[in-house]
Design a protein around this motif. Structure first.
Motif, PDB file in Angstrom:
ATOM      1  N   SER A 328       0.904  -1.161  -0.125  1.00  0.00           N
ATOM      2  CA  SER A 328       0.076  -0.008   0.005  1.00  0.00           C
ATOM      3  C   SER A 328       0.864   1.103  -0.172  1.00  0.00           C
ATOM      4  N   PHE A 329       0.364   2.353  -0.376  1.00  0.00           N
ATOM      5  CA  PHE A 329       1.067   3.437  -0.653  1.00  0.00           C
ATOM      6  C   PHE A 329       0.408   4.673  -0.091  1.00  0.00           C
ATOM      7  N   ASP A 330       1.396   5.848   0.379  1.00  0.00           N
ATOM      8  CA  ASP A 330       0.384   7.116   0.616  1.00  0.00           C
ATOM      9  C   ASP A 330       1.330   8.066  -0.315  1.00  0.00           C
ATOM     10  N   VAL A 331       0.608   8.654  -1.154  1.00  0.00           N
ATOM     11  CA  VAL A 331       1.124   9.601  -2.050  1.00  0.00           C
ATOM     12  C   VAL A 331      -0.009  10.759  -2.030  1.00  0.00           C
ATOM     13  N   VAL A 332       0.534  11.947  -2.749  1.00  0.00           N
ATOM     14  CA  VAL A 332      -0.387  13.062  -2.746  1.00  0.00           C
ATOM     15  C   VAL A 332      -1.147  12.697  -4.191  1.00  0.00           C
ATOM     16  N   PRO A 333      -2.392  13.172  -3.912  1.00  0.00           N
ATOM     17  CA  PRO A 333      -3.510  12.611  -4.735  1.00  0.00           C
ATOM     18  C   PRO A 333      -3.261  12.773  -6.327  1.00  0.00           C
ATOM     19  N   ALA A 334      -2.204  13.995  -6.673  1.00  0.00           N
ATOM     20  CA  ALA A 334      -2.000  14.069  -8.103  1.00  0.00           C
ATOM     21  C   ALA A 334      -1.045  12.916  -8.495  1.00  0.00           C
ATOM     22  N   GLN A 335      -0.369  12.250  -7.797  1.00  0.00           N
ATOM     23  CA  GLN A 335       0.451  11.292  -8.176  1.00  0.00           C
ATOM     24  C   GLN A 335      -0.308   9.883  -8.284  1.00  0.00           C
ATOM     25  N   VAL A 336      -1.434   9.586  -7.879  1.00  0.00           N
ATOM     26  CA  VAL A 336      -2.177   8.505  -7.701  1.00  0.00           C
ATOM     27  C   VAL A 336      -1.895   7.538  -9.014  1.00  0.00           C
ATOM     28  N   ALA A 337      -2.750   8.125 -10.320  1.00  0.00           N
ATOM     29  CA  ALA A 337      -2.729   7.674 -11.472  1.00  0.00           C
ATOM     30  C   ALA A 337      -1.338   7.149 -12.169  1.00  0.00           C
ATOM     31  N   GLU A 338      -0.629   8.072 -12.039  1.00  0.00           N
ATOM     32  CA  GLU A 338       0.936   7.884 -12.332  1.00  0.00           C
ATOM     33  C   GLU A 338       1.498   6.691 -11.621  1.00  0.00           C
ATOM     34  N   LEU A 339       1.374   6.568 -10.505  1.00  0.00           N
ATOM     35  CA  LEU A 339       1.959   5.342  -9.808  1.00  0.00           C
ATOM     36  C   LEU A 339       1.086   3.960 -10.064  1.00  0.00           C
ATOM     37  N   GLN A 342       2.350   3.325 -13.936  1.00  0.00           N
ATOM     38  CA  GLN A 342       3.658   2.840 -14.097  1.00  0.00           C
ATOM     39  C   GLN A 342       4.006   1.624 -13.349  1.00  0.00           C
ATOM     40  N   GLY A 343       3.548   1.511 -11.956  1.00  0.00           N
ATOM     41  CA  GLY A 343       3.660   0.441 -11.258  1.00  0.00           C
ATOM     42  C   GLY A 343       3.158  -1.021 -11.934  1.00  0.00           C
ATOM     43  N   ALA A 344       1.828  -0.845 -12.553  1.00  0.00           N
ATOM     44  CA  ALA A 344       1.449  -1.899 -13.486  1.00  0.00           C
ATOM     45  C   ALA A 344       2.538  -2.285 -14.584  1.00  0.00           C
ATOM     46  N   GLY A 345       2.991  -1.338 -15.224  1.00  0.00           N
ATOM     47  CA  GLY A 345       4.077  -1.526 -16.450  1.00  0.00           C
ATOM     48  C   GLY A 345       5.063  -2.146 -15.861  1.00  0.00           C
ATOM     49  N   VAL A 346       5.740  -1.859 -14.706  1.00  0.00           N
ATOM     50  CA  VAL A 346       6.887  -2.335 -14.320  1.00  0.00           C
ATOM     51  C   VAL A 346       6.722  -3.926 -14.151  1.00  0.00           C
ATOM     52  N   ALA A 347       5.543  -4.187 -13.348  1.00  0.00           N
ATOM     53  CA  ALA A 347       5.354  -5.435 -13.221  1.00  0.00           C
ATOM     54  C   ALA A 347       4.958  -6.354 -14.309  1.00  0.00           C
ATOM     55  N   ARG A 348       4.190  -5.869 -15.248  1.00  0.00           N
ATOM     56  CA  ARG A 348       4.058  -6.622 -16.264  1.00  0.00           C
ATOM     57  C   ARG A 348       5.133  -6.935 -17.344  1.00  0.00           C
ATOM     58  N   ALA A 349       5.966  -5.922 -17.332  1.00  0.00           N
ATOM     59  CA  ALA A 349       7.420  -6.040 -17.962  1.00  0.00           C
ATOM     60  C   ALA A 349       8.051  -7.511 -17.509  1.00  0.00           C
ATOM     61  N   ARG A 350       7.826  -7.600 -15.939  1.00  0.00           N
ATOM     62  CA  ARG A 350       8.469  -8.876 -15.628  1.00  0.00           C
ATOM     63  C   ARG A 350       7.837 -10.120 -15.400  1.00  0.00           C
ATOM     64  N   GLY A 351       6.439 -10.017 -16.147  1.00  0.00           N
ATOM     65  CA  GLY A 351       5.684 -11.185 -16.262  1.00  0.00           C
ATOM     66  C   GLY A 351       4.678 -11.307 -15.153  1.00  0.00           C
ATOM     67  N   PHE A 352       4.583 -10.333 -14.222  1.00  0.00           N
ATOM     68  CA  PHE A 352       3.593 -10.419 -13.071  1.00  0.00           C
ATOM     69  C   PHE A 352       2.157  -9.729 -13.533  1.00  0.00           C
ATOM     70  N   GLN A 353       1.111 -10.262 -12.874  1.00  0.00           N
ATOM     71  CA  GLN A 353      -0.086  -9.793 -13.170  1.00  0.00           C
ATOM     72  C   GLN A 353      -0.178  -8.884 -11.844  1.00  0.00           C
ATOM     73  N   THR A 354      -0.913  -7.943 -11.957  1.00  0.00           N
ATOM     74  CA  THR A 354      -1.250  -6.990 -10.708  1.00  0.00           C
ATOM     75  C   THR A 354      -2.700  -6.574 -10.673  1.00  0.00           C
TER      76      THR A 354
END
Ligand SMILES: Cc1cc2nc3c(=O)[nH]c(=O)nc-3n(C[C@H](O)[C@H](O)[C@H](O)COP(=O)(O)OP(=O)(O)OC[C@H]3O[C@@H](n4cnc5c(N)ncnc54)[C@H](O)[C@@H]3O)c2cc1C
Lengths: 447, 491
Positions: A328-339, A342-354
């Protein structure tokens, strides 16, 4: 386990309330079996247990419903589980004061039912309401979707009774909704994960049950369109009580229980918004929401059933039969969608589902990761989690590893570094629990 | 407290000037007089120096110097506190935050602002209002008091009934710790790893260190506002109406009460249109969506009528609304016309205990041969009895203080608190045992030790202690500068 200690515990709280041996399997955390699990039935018994364990220098692990038991660094020594479930009395509820005083072992669902009978509710809706106890929810600072409008425990808890490591019964705050006498001890114990004291009783602010409430889901082709709609919503006059952003996987978990079925499959993202108040206010806001979201591509506004609320609180966790890790993450609201993106992208590139979901208006994101390969080797999972954490930190946020196999936890710290504040935290721990009896080693900064 | 020799004083002054610059240090007794008390003039104490830092590094250097010398120090904002919180109770340094008053950042997308602690509360709202935002906690002193003081005292105001007090709006703090280390507690996000130290710092009355940056939430202005005046022939009925409103599922933005003495004083002075013969009046404000506002207002009106209101009036326009609030807000000035002095008390009780406690307050004050005007935040049970007296009458002030202590005891007996917003400071340190046990206080003391182990940071406050170093009297009440200018009143 010293037999002498066991004997004394049995003498104090009755043999039936002291579990040992195979009975301990529900209390195994991170592969460690506690030495005993004890269930005191009164405040004085809690104090006695802590005193006895303190003398024997055996760690005490406060235990509510066990829903957050695995959050934290693995304990060096499992110690004695101190279960609070038998302390569940409603001490005082005066509707005209909009406050309740209750023992900490009550589950959220039990408490809400008692309050609901009198037209009031505690505006805190964490996941697992049927199992999670109030004390555990306070200690873990758990909250759900409605935190968008109603805040978290820190906005609701006005008084607390704890048993400290030296077995003293200590009260902080009071029973009135406004109070600045003395230091704000309730704040100290919220989110302290049982490391400073055992919460045995709490006084909380309540709210009247709203006359009407509705959840509406909207689909978007892309996450960033949904994020733009969130921005428009937050800048508008509307007063939503929940603003949830879900990726298609989390949305599918949410939608699975709904009459219409699969919510998010075709979409890039789903935005779920809650409104409460008078029926006409809910009506008007739902219409306004659809109007606001349209220019951003929001479509298919669909009302959800009230049963969707608890599923919403657990959408990420329930997205997979068994998630490998949950962060889980605490970020400023403006950062939510980007996280999320990009977070999903990083995982996908390594073959993980998220699966990803966020309380988007307050910047609280959670993600579950599942590995379809047999993860004998934790390296790649650790790599993704570490990258996620870095992404959050880069924007001034932080991450907590809520759940992961021991092999992962030993490489990826559960908690983020609190920085210089960590030293203040250590000093507080040293002042309140110098012998390190309460949940030692589990929390940040070695606490 | 050992006094500094003049040689030592001169040397220290030079060192302090080297830190904050030559214009940033006061040590002349005449200049120091301005800083000898806050809004509660019952207590006075002189510092050796008043220092005006302009950065966190300045504050840190001054604090380290104080530590080296074993000199106590205390942060001071605008000095509007009402419990003696910013007094240099044992000499030493007053660190004025008034030159650190910038707004560093306003982030509308994330609905937060980063400010320095010397910023005046209202100036923050002024800065964000053009974009439709505001900072919610609104102490009546908001034209003068600082965010730093608000943080330290966890200040409230009329509208905190719905929106919460200062702590509910603070995300993070940069703090100079009592040992001079600069530390961030909390941050810009809703939570940060570990204990909620920002939450613990708020309300610590300047004893945990000195805040040098503050991250607060800013809120969207509500779409609509409605204000209702309900007039009662019996105080008990007005009290009952407060609980009735709450019990009917309504959460107004503000519910304020005035008693007859207050109403008459206000009418004599300003003529705001409150009926002079009324026993009590409630001012209820609703805010939120335009849709449904009339229906909710109607429920408030009905709840007041059912509780026995003889008249209920809804402001038709902004002018009428302003007039109704003027009555409430000019109560202070009005007391000034009916009495040479008064002292305001601050206590909290469960809302349902209002009828009983108000009766007790009146009895207690009468038994001391004094008069009281009650004007307060009824919605959250935060009482402000204003005891009127003549300081020229020997012993009058002592009787006020005694009556105040008895009122606090009553608040404690009914399960309430001895302070809702003004803090403990010096004033109520000895009342703490009314509501806290020795074990409770011991944990607070240990928490303090974790932040402030030497005790040099704002000593003598919050915990029961002898008031030996502080001169008491002779005049408990003199108007604060902002009151004298008619900018604010104290409840
Ligand atoms: C006319 C009047 C009306 C009032 N109305 C209200 C009201 O409606 N609600 C309410 O809650 N209060 C009210 N007050 C009380 C007072 O205004 C508040 O307590 C206010 O927050 C004090 O702010 P200040 O800047 O004047 O602080 P000061 O009085 O200068 O200091 C107060 C405390 O804050 C500490 N402090 C100051 N700056 C810092 C810092 N940067 N870091 C750490 N500690 C610091 C001081 O050491 C002291 O303990 C009123 C007072 C007056 C005179």
């Amino acid at each position: 386990m010293q037999d002498a200690l066991l004997e004394r515990l049995r003498a104090v709280i009755g043999p039936a309330n002291v579990l040992t041996g195979v009975e301990l399997s529900p209390y195994v955390v991170d592969g460690r079996t506690p030495e005993a699990a004890v269930f005191p039935g009164a405040l004085e018994e809690v104090a006695a247990v802590i005193a006895l364990c303190g003398q024997a220098e055996v760690p005490v692990v406060p235990w509510g419903g066990g829903t957050a038991a695995s959050v934290g660094m693995p304990a060096a020594r499992a110690g004695v589980v101190l279960g609070l479930r038998r302390l569940a009395r409603l001490v005082e509820h005066e509707p005209g004061d909009l406050t309740v005083t209750v023992e900490s072992g009550v589950t959220i669902a039990e408490l809400q039912a008692a309050l609901g009978n009198r037209g009031q509710w505690l505006s805190l809706d964490p996941a697992d309401a049927e199992r999670a106890t109030l004390g555990g929810v306070l200690a873990a600072n758990a909250a759900g979707p409605r935190r968008h409008l109603y805040g978290t425990a820190r906005d609701l808890l006005i008084g607390v009774t704890v048993v400290t490591a030296d077995a003293a019964v200590v009260k902080g705050g009071g029973k009135v909704v406004k109070n600045v006498a003395g230091y704000d001890l309730p704040k100290l114990f919220i989110g302290s994960y049982g490391t400073l004291g055992v919460i045995v009783e709490a006084t909380l602010k309540l709210r009247p049950v709203p006359e009407a409430e509705r959840l509406v889901a909207l689909r978007f082709a892309r996450l960033k369109d949904a994020a733009a709609a969130v921005r428009a919503l937050l800048a508008s006059d509307l007063i939503p009580n929940a603003v949830e952003l879900l990726d298609p996987t989390a949305a599918a978990a949410l939608g699975a229980g709904e009459a219409g079925g699969a919510l998010g499959l075709a979409a890039g993202a789903v935005l779920v918004v809650g409104f409460d108040g008078l029926p006409e206010q809910v009506e008007w806001q739902c219409a306004e929401l659809a109007r606001l979201a349209a220019p951003h591509g929001g479509r298919d506004a669909t009302p959800l059933s009230s049963a969707a609320w608890p599923r919403l609180a657990a959408a990420v966790r329930d997205a997979f039969p068994v998630a490998t890790a949950v962060m889980s993450f605490d970020v400023v609201p403006a950062q939510v969608a980007e996280l999320m993106e990009q977070g999903a992208g990083v995982a996908r590139a390594r073959g993980f589902q998220t699966a990803w979901a966020a309380h988007a208006g307050v910047g609280v994101v959670s993600a579950a990761l599942v590995s379809d390969r047999e993860p004998r080797e934790p390296g790649p999972v650790c790599g993704v989690l570490s990258e996620w954490r870095e992404m959050a930190r880069a924007g001034g946020g932080h991450a907590t590893l809520e759940r992961a196999p021991l092999a992962v936890k030993s490489q990826v710290p559960v908690w983020d570094d609190p920085g210089a504040a960590g030293r203040v935290m250590q000093r507080i721990k040293a002042q309140l629990d110098p012998k390190r009896i309460l949940n030692p080693g589990r929390f940040v900064a070695g606490i | 407290m050992a006094t500094l020799t003049s040689g030592r004083k001169t040397a220290l002054r030079r060192e302090l000037e080297a830190i904050v610059g030559p214009g940033g240090v006061l040590s002349d007794p005449d200049e120091l007089l301005v800083y000898e008390s806050d809004g509660l003039t019952l207590f006075r104490a002189l510092a050796d120096f008043v220092v005006f830092p302009t950065s966190a590094e300045h504050v840190a250097a001054v604090v380290r110097l104080a530590g080296r010398e074993g000199l106590p120090f205390v942060a001071r904002g605008a000095g509007t506190g009402l419990s003696g919180g910013c007094l240099p109770a044992e000499g030493g340094l007053v660190i004025s935050m008034m030159r650190m008053n910038r707004i560093l950042e306003i982030d509308y997308e994330n609905q937060l602002a980063v400010v320095e602690p010397g910023l005046v509360n209202l100036h923050l709202s002024w800065a964000v209002v053009p974009k439709g935002y505001y900072y919610a906690p609104d102490p009546s002193s908001q034209q003068a008091c600082t965010l730093g003081g608000n943080i330290a005292n966890n200040s409230g105001g009329p509208h905190t009934l719905k929106y919460g007090v200062t702590t509910n709006h603070v995300l993070g703090l940069e703090v100079v710790m009592p040992d001079g280390e600069i530390v961030w507690l909390g941050g810009r996000t809703r939570a940060t790893p570990g204990y909620d130290l920002a939450g613990v710092f708020v309300g610590s009355e300047g004893t945990f260190g000195i805040a040098t940056k503050i991250v607060v939430r800013i809120l969207k202005k509500p779409q609509a506002v409605k204000t209702v005046l309900a007039v009662f022939d019996q105080v008990d009925h007005a009290s009952a109406a407060v609980s009735a409103i709450i019990a009917r599922g309504l959460v107004p933005a503000a519910v304020e009460m005035m008693d007859q003495l207050t109403i008459q004083a206000v009418e004599d002075a300003f003529g705001c249109g409150y009926p002079r013969d009324a026993a009590a009046a409630l001012l209820v404000e609703l805010d939120g969506l335009r849709v449904g506002m009339d229906a909710q207002t109607e429920r408030i009106v009905q709840a007041c009528r059912d509780a026995g209101a003889r008249e209920v009036r809804t402001a038709r326009d902004e002018a009428e609304r302003a007039l109704l609030w003027k009555g409430r807000k000019s109560a202070f000035g009005a007391f000034g016309r009916v009495s040479p002095a008064y002292m305001v008390m601050d206590g909290v009780i469960p809302r349902t205990k209002l009828p009983y406690v108000l009766r007790r307050v009146n009895e207690i004050v009468a038994a001391h041969g004094l008069r009281v005007g009650n004007v307060f935040h009824a919605g959250d049970g935060n009482l402000h009895p204003n005891i009127l007296y003549d300081p020229r009458v020997p012993g009058a002030e002592a009787r006020v203080v005694e009556a105040g202590a008895e009122i606090m005891k009553v608040c404690a007996e009914v399960g309430g608190s001895i302070s809702g917003e003004h803090g403990i400071g010096l004033e109520k340190a000895d009342f703490m045992p009314f509501i806290f046990s020795a074990a409770d206080l011991a944990v607070m003391q240990r928490l303090k030790n974790a932040f402030n182990p030497t005790g040099l940071c704002n000593p003598g406050k919050v915990f029961p202690t002898k008031k030996s170093c502080v001169e008491v009297g002779p005049v408990a009440y003199t108007p604060h500068a902002i009151e004298a200018k008619g900018l604010a009143q104290r409840f």
